[in-house]
Design an enzyme around this catalytic site. Structure first.
Site, PDB file in Angstrom:
ATOM      1  N   GLY A   1       0.841  -1.201   0.000  1.00  0.00           N
ATOM      2  CA  GLY A   1       0.000   0.000   0.000  1.00  0.00           C
ATOM      3  C   GLY A   1       0.871   1.243   0.000  1.00  0.00           C
ATOM      4  O   GLY A   1       2.081   1.151   0.201  1.00  0.00           O
TER       5      GLY A   1
ATOM      6  N   GLY B   1       2.721   3.645   1.394  1.00  0.00           N
ATOM      7  CA  GLY B   1       3.274   3.851   2.737  1.00  0.00           C
ATOM      8  C   GLY B   1       3.886   5.224   2.912  1.00  0.00           C
ATOM      9  O   GLY B   1       4.183   5.661   4.024  1.00  0.00           O
ATOM     10  N   ARG B   2       4.094   5.896   1.785  1.00  0.00           N
ATOM     11  CA  ARG B   2       4.657   7.245   1.890  1.00  0.00           C
ATOM     12  C   ARG B   2       4.145   8.116   0.751  1.00  0.00           C
ATOM     13  O   ARG B   2       4.857   8.984   0.233  1.00  0.00           O
ATOM     14  CB  ARG B   2       6.169   7.199   1.865  1.00  0.00           C
TER      15      ARG B   2
ATOM     16  N   LYS C   1       4.412  12.038  -3.329  1.00  0.00           N
ATOM     17  CA  LYS C   1       5.260  10.943  -2.834  1.00  0.00           C
ATOM     18  C   LYS C   1       6.227  11.512  -1.809  1.00  0.00           C
ATOM     19  O   LYS C   1       6.962  12.459  -2.100  1.00  0.00           O
ATOM     20  CB  LYS C   1       6.029  10.349  -4.026  1.00  0.00           C
TER      21      LYS C   1
ATOM     22  N   ASP D   1       8.944   5.827   7.775  1.00  0.00           N
ATOM     23  CA  ASP D   1       8.585   7.159   8.281  1.00  0.00           C
ATOM     24  C   ASP D   1       7.658   7.923   7.329  1.00  0.00           C
ATOM     25  O   ASP D   1       7.283   9.055   7.610  1.00  0.00           O
ATOM     26  CB  ASP D   1       9.857   7.983   8.551  1.00  0.00           C
TER      27      ASP D   1
ATOM     28  N   ARG E   1       3.679  13.399  -8.459  1.00  0.00           N
ATOM     29  CA  ARG E   1       3.738  12.468  -9.582  1.00  0.00           C
ATOM     30  C   ARG E   1       2.389  12.440 -10.290  1.00  0.00           C
ATOM     31  O   ARG E   1       1.341  12.424  -9.653  1.00  0.00           O
ATOM     32  CB  ARG E   1       4.079  11.080  -9.029  1.00  0.00           C
TER      33      ARG E   1
ATOM     34  N   ARG F   1      -2.011  -1.032 -10.054  1.00  0.00           N
ATOM     35  CA  ARG F   1      -0.869  -1.898 -10.345  1.00  0.00           C
ATOM     36  C   ARG F   1      -1.302  -3.356 -10.430  1.00  0.00           C
ATOM     37  O   ARG F   1      -2.403  -3.701  -9.959  1.00  0.00           O
ATOM     38  CB  ARG F   1       0.159  -1.793  -9.190  1.00  0.00           C
TER      39      ARG F   1
ATOM     40  N   ASP G   1       4.273  -4.798  -7.588  1.00  0.00           N
ATOM     41  CA  ASP G   1       3.641  -3.549  -7.159  1.00  0.00           C
ATOM     42  C   ASP G   1       4.179  -2.366  -7.967  1.00  0.00           C
ATOM     43  O   ASP G   1       3.626  -1.272  -7.904  1.00  0.00           O
ATOM     44  CB  ASP G   1       3.849  -3.303  -5.665  1.00  0.00           C
TER      45      ASP G   1
HETATM   46  P1  AMP Z   1       9.038   1.188  -3.362  1.00  0.00           P
HETATM   47  O1  AMP Z   1      10.348   0.510  -3.132  1.00  0.00           O
HETATM   48  O2  AMP Z   1       9.137   2.696  -3.414  1.00  0.00           O
HETATM   49  O3  AMP Z   1       8.277   0.619  -4.519  1.00  0.00           O
HETATM   50  O4  AMP Z   1       8.185   0.907  -2.049  1.00  0.00           O
HETATM   51  C1  AMP Z   1       7.772  -0.370  -1.662  1.00  0.00           C
HETATM   52  C2  AMP Z   1       6.810  -0.263  -0.507  1.00  0.00           C
HETATM   53  O5  AMP Z   1       7.462   0.292   0.638  1.00  0.00           O
HETATM   54  C3  AMP Z   1       5.611   0.620  -0.774  1.00  0.00           C
HETATM   55  O6  AMP Z   1       4.512   0.079  -0.095  1.00  0.00           O
HETATM   56  C4  AMP Z   1       6.025   1.937  -0.160  1.00  0.00           C
HETATM   57  O7  AMP Z   1       4.923   2.740   0.177  1.00  0.00           O
HETATM   58  C5  AMP Z   1       6.783   1.463   1.064  1.00  0.00           C
HETATM   59  N1  AMP Z   1       7.781   2.471   1.512  1.00  0.00           N
HETATM   60  C6  AMP Z   1       8.949   2.803   0.920  1.00  0.00           C
HETATM   61  N2  AMP Z   1       9.603   3.737   1.617  1.00  0.00           N
HETATM   62  C7  AMP Z   1       8.830   4.035   2.690  1.00  0.00           C
HETATM   63  C8  AMP Z   1       8.940   4.936   3.800  1.00  0.00           C
HETATM   64  N3  AMP Z   1       9.997   5.735   3.946  1.00  0.00           N
HETATM   65  N4  AMP Z   1       7.938   4.952   4.694  1.00  0.00           N
HETATM   66  C9  AMP Z   1       6.870   4.145   4.567  1.00  0.00           C
HETATM   67  N5  AMP Z   1       6.704   3.268   3.566  1.00  0.00           N
HETATM   68  C10 AMP Z   1       7.669   3.207   2.618  1.00  0.00           C
HETATM   69 MG    MG Z   2       6.638   1.035  -5.504  1.00  0.00          MG
END
Ligand code: AMP
Ligand code: MG
Length: 484
Positions: free
Chosen positions: A89, A91-92, A112, A124, A175, A182, A251
């Protein structure tokens, strides 16, 4: 915020039931500051930021004040990360809404790095300036290379530090995507075993992205077929320009067929099929040459989600889906050969084409030659002459190529014209990217903006850009990191 900017929101995803998302606003930041705004994209979206001062734009693009009509959510999704299934989901990130242009084109607008959500797990919710600028410049470069991609509208600093190995400046990227649905979105719903929700998602996606399939007898199967085509075209575009996505988790694969999530991605310079830049990709799962196979793997995960909607009879459904997935290899090979023929200016089909193409790639690989520049050299462009091309083996190959060029009434004008549409003269080179990001981090955006400008015209010859056409001598050791 008063709408002087022409926002025109219609938030269809927010109207889905709450199992698909969490309603949440961006977490306010201390001291927002606008770093970049993409005027070209704003124009394309019919947005007008000219009446707003810097502070208002900083408030907007940091998420401190949401525009009228937005209804922000964090989207739920799951995904296979390096082969392992996880519920994820946003997360940020938050989707602030869907903006409609004057032509009624619909775009997701997402922040983002906007703070914690229900999906943040131990993170975070924040992002650092470097990775957000990196996504900005590479996604815009991809767009200008004519490759389907999410776009970047703005970057704002939050005025807060985030803790990684060292403290880093926090930033938020705006973005823009034709949607953020996805393969992982389908996986999330399928994993919860809710067939009615799966049907809702399928209908939603078909209506939004594949309206031509609305009346088809078997929407699920037709969508699978359409996505197979879309993703083959996408990965072939990546292969064409030497783009390595770096983290092709399910994802990070969109249903729209746009490239998404520019984390550890980078462009290959020396031709080596096994090239991997991502520091965490120890096994080379997402290496340049594995990208087509991983695309197929991800599509198979997508197919699995659709099984209950393909046929009541599971065996029948599996059989139909498998038959479609099994067409991937042949389709990919056909399209890849045509793409390479275009890169070499070849018209029509000759049964020796594959050998000719593979011979050139093998020569590049064995002699550690730059992929992009070799095609520029073949287009007889100045700036791309190199002693390396005097090599006997290359010269012999060139004779065969020139013989092949004579087939099917080809002329130098027509083959050069064809080659110039598919072979970029400039790509985002790793050392240029790193250099511009380092300076941007210290507050000097000049090199970043210069690089951005150059990357706007990758198929056009530009004066005085020789520093942007060479690979870095230390390129082999280049490592990229996930954008956390
Ligand atoms: P990504 O590697 O950007 O595709 O992220 C993979 C997953 O990790 C997604 O669910 C993001 O929302 C979560 N995520 C990545 N970085 C963070 C962060 N700093 N805080 C919370 N969730 C994160
Ligand atoms: Mg991602």
């Amino acid at each position: 915020m008063k709408n002087t900017m022409n926002w025109n929101f219609d938030n269809s995803y927010s109207r889905l039931s709450n199992s698909f998302k969490e309603h949440i606003e961006p977490v306010a930041v201390k001291n927002p500051e606008l770093v970049l705004i993409n005027d070209d994209l704003a124009k394309e979206l019919n947005l007008d930021f000219s009446k707003n001062d810097k502070n208002e734009l900083a408030d907007l693009f940091s998420g401190n004040i949401l525009p009228e009509g937005s209804n922000s959510i964090a989207q739920a999704y799951a995904g296979h990360q390096f082969g392992h299934f996880t519920m994820l989901g946003d997360g940020r990130a938050v989707l602030i809404g869907e903006h409609l242009t004057k032509n009624k084109e619909r775009y997701d607008v997402q922040f983002k790095g906007s703070g914690k959500t229900a999906f943040s797990r131990n993170g975070d919710g924040r992002a650092a300036l470097g990775p957000m600028l990196r996504e900005y410049i590479i996604s815009e470069a991809m767009h200008n290379l004519n490759i389907p991609t999410t776009r970047s509208l703005a970057v704002a600093k939050t005025g807060e530090n985030i803790m990684r190995d060292t403290p880093l400046q926090g930033a938020i990227l705006t973005r823009v995507a034709s949607s953020h649905v996805r393969v992982g979105t389908f996986q999330y719903v399928a994993a919860r075993n809710k067939k009615d929700e799966l049907q809702i998602l399928l209908d939603y996606v078909v209506k939004r992205h594949y309206p031509e399939l609305i009346n088809s007898k078997n929407k699920a199967l037709e969508l699978l077929k359409a996505l197979i085509y879309k993703q083959i075209d996408l990965v072939i575009d990546w292969m064409r320009v030497g783009f390595i996505h770096g983290v092709m988790n399910t994802d990070n694969m969109t249903i729209s067929g746009e490239t998404i999530d520019y984390g550890p991605c980078a462009f290959m310079d020396i031709y080596d099929p096994k090239t991997v830049f991502s520091s965490i990709d120890k096994m080379g799962r997402y290496a340049y040459c594995n990208q087509p196979a991983i695309t197929k793997w991800n599509l198979s995960r997508f197919a699995e989600c659709l099984i209950p909607l393909i046929d009541e009879d599971e065996d029948k459904a599996v059989k139909s889906a498998t038959e479609l997935i099994d067409t991937f290899g042949k389709k990919y090979e056909e399209k890849w050969l045509n793409m390479m023929r275009n890169k070499l200016g070849l018209l029509g089909v000759d049964n020796k084409d594959k050998f000719l193409i593979v011979d050139l790639l093998t020569w590049m690989h064995q002699n550690k030659i730059d992929y992009t520049n070799t095609f520029c050299h073949l287009m007889d462009l100045k700036d791309y002459d190199d002693e390396l091309y005097k090599d006997n083996n290359f010269q012999n190959w060139k004779k065969n190529w020139q013989e092949r060029l004579k087939l099917n009434n080809n002329t130098p004008e027509s083959y050069i014209k064809l080659m110039r549409t598919v072979n970029p003269l400039v790509i985002p080179r790793n050392h240029n990217i790193e250099d511009s990001l380092e300076k941007a981090n210290d507050g000097n955006l000049k090199p970043f903006n210069k690089l951005l400008e150059i990357l706007k015209k990758p198929y056009v010859q530009q004066e005085n850009i020789s520093d942007y056409l060479k690979m870095d001598s230390s390129s082999k050791e280049y490592k990229t990191f996930c954008g956390t």
